[in-house]
Design an enzyme around this catalytic site. Sequence first.
Site, PDB file in Angstrom:
ATOM      1  CG  ASN A 102      -7.039  27.706  29.698  1.00 44.53           C
ATOM      2  OD1 ASN A 102      -7.802  27.547  28.744  1.00 44.53           O
ATOM      3  ND2 ASN A 102      -6.942  26.832  30.689  1.00 44.53           N
TER       4      ASN A 102
ATOM      5  CD  GLU B 171     -10.600  24.253  34.509  1.00 47.57           C
ATOM      6  OE1 GLU B 171     -10.647  24.466  33.285  1.00 47.57           O
ATOM      7  OE2 GLU B 171     -10.428  25.169  35.351  1.00 47.57           O
TER       8      GLU B 171
ATOM      9  CB  SER C 222      -6.820  33.501  41.385  1.00 51.59           C
ATOM     10  OG  SER C 222      -7.937  32.634  41.489  1.00 51.59           O
TER      11      SER C 222
ATOM     12  N   GLY D  72      -9.648  29.760  39.546  1.00 55.57           N
ATOM     13  CA  GLY D  72     -11.013  30.278  39.482  1.00 55.57           C
ATOM     14  C   GLY D  72     -11.620  30.611  40.832  1.00 55.57           C
TER      15      GLY D  72
ATOM     16  CD  GLU E 211      -3.060  26.473  35.440  1.00 53.46           C
ATOM     17  OE1 GLU E 211      -3.283  27.654  35.187  1.00 53.46           O
ATOM     18  OE2 GLU E 211      -3.750  25.544  34.988  1.00 53.46           O
TER      19      GLU E 211
ATOM     20  CE  LYS F 223      -9.415  27.914  33.200  1.00 53.92           C
ATOM     21  NZ  LYS F 223      -9.546  27.718  34.624  1.00 53.92           N
TER      22      LYS F 223
ATOM     23  CG  HIS G 119      -6.257  23.062  32.772  1.00 56.85           C
ATOM     24  ND1 HIS G 119      -7.280  23.003  33.678  1.00 56.85           N
ATOM     25  CD2 HIS G 119      -5.777  24.331  32.814  1.00 56.85           C
ATOM     26  CE1 HIS G 119      -7.418  24.190  34.248  1.00 56.85           C
ATOM     27  NE2 HIS G 119      -6.521  25.017  33.739  1.00 56.85           N
TER      28      HIS G 119
HETATM   29  P1  13P Z   1      -8.011  31.398  36.641  1.00 55.92           P
HETATM   30  O1  13P Z   1      -6.982  32.416  36.222  1.00 55.92           O
HETATM   31  O2  13P Z   1      -9.396  31.753  36.182  1.00 55.92           O
HETATM   32  O3  13P Z   1      -7.924  31.091  38.115  1.00 55.92           O
HETATM   33  O4  13P Z   1      -7.665  30.041  35.875  1.00 55.92           O
HETATM   34  C1  13P Z   1      -6.355  29.570  35.902  1.00 55.92           C
HETATM   35  C2  13P Z   1      -6.233  28.458  34.950  1.00 55.92           C
HETATM   36  O5  13P Z   1      -6.789  27.402  35.141  1.00 55.92           O
HETATM   37  C3  13P Z   1      -5.452  28.684  33.724  1.00 55.92           C
HETATM   38  O6  13P Z   1      -5.224  27.508  33.045  1.00 55.92           O
END
Ligand code: 13P
Length: 253
Positions: free
Chosen positions: A9, A97, A211, A171, A165, A11, A95
């Site tokens: 992803n 976010e 992560s 992150g 997740e 982002k 997601h």
């Molecule tokens: P990270 O791997 O940067 O922690 O992000 C995970 C994520 O949100 C994947 O959709």
Amino acid sequence: MRRPFVAGNWKMNNTLTEARALMRELREQLSPQAAVDVAVCTPHTLLYPMGREIDGTAIALGAQNCHFEPSGAFTGEVSPRMIKEAGCTYVIVGHSERRQHFAEGGEILKRKVEAALQAGLDVIYCIGETLEQRQQGETEAVLDRQMAEVLHGGLDAGRLTVAYEPVWAIGTGVTATAEQAQASHEFVRSKLASIFGASGAAKMRIQYGGSVKPGNAAELMACPDVDGALVGGASLVAGDFVAIIAAAAAASR
Ligand code: 13P
């Protein structure tokens, strides 16, 4: 045996120039025979050009979001059929976010999942608890609710992946332990069984996200109910993403 599925992803990262360079590295480093399904989920502007870059490779393309209507007066939005025609196999829905920054909740996400499947896309549906919810002992209740309000037996389970997740692991560099991941994945699979039946749920892939790095991927992928990963930051570095894919392949042998 479920075939592992590792998706990156990106982002809101990578311009077209950066994306082309990353994709070139990925193509060079990725073994085409890996027993893993691989996808990269890019920003909308990169879907069509990246679709051309991955042509002839084992990498599939995904979007990170979509609207639930096929077309219309929805300024700034992109529909599932637009995404499909741009070359996507997958779309991420729900997601954290999107839930957190764009106030997307169960009602909207249910419509998005249905519309995406209807348009011929496979869906990666994300769920996960916040740190506060985990500390309050609400993890399973949150996962249960996030599944119950969006998933139902009328959906094609064969085209659905669930990504667990935990929000506190996204992150942050703090990943769930293998024990925490396995416990949540086992719970998620039991709930999927109540929606899609035991044999349907047994075939569904549940990705872990939060992560995931080359250093922790092997341990996570070794969990019996962890069927791959949804990778954020580490998917922006070709070598790291390829190492995570290799860990998923090794765990499936
Ligand atoms: P990270 O791997 O940067 O922690 O992000 C995970 C994520 O949100 C994947 O959709």
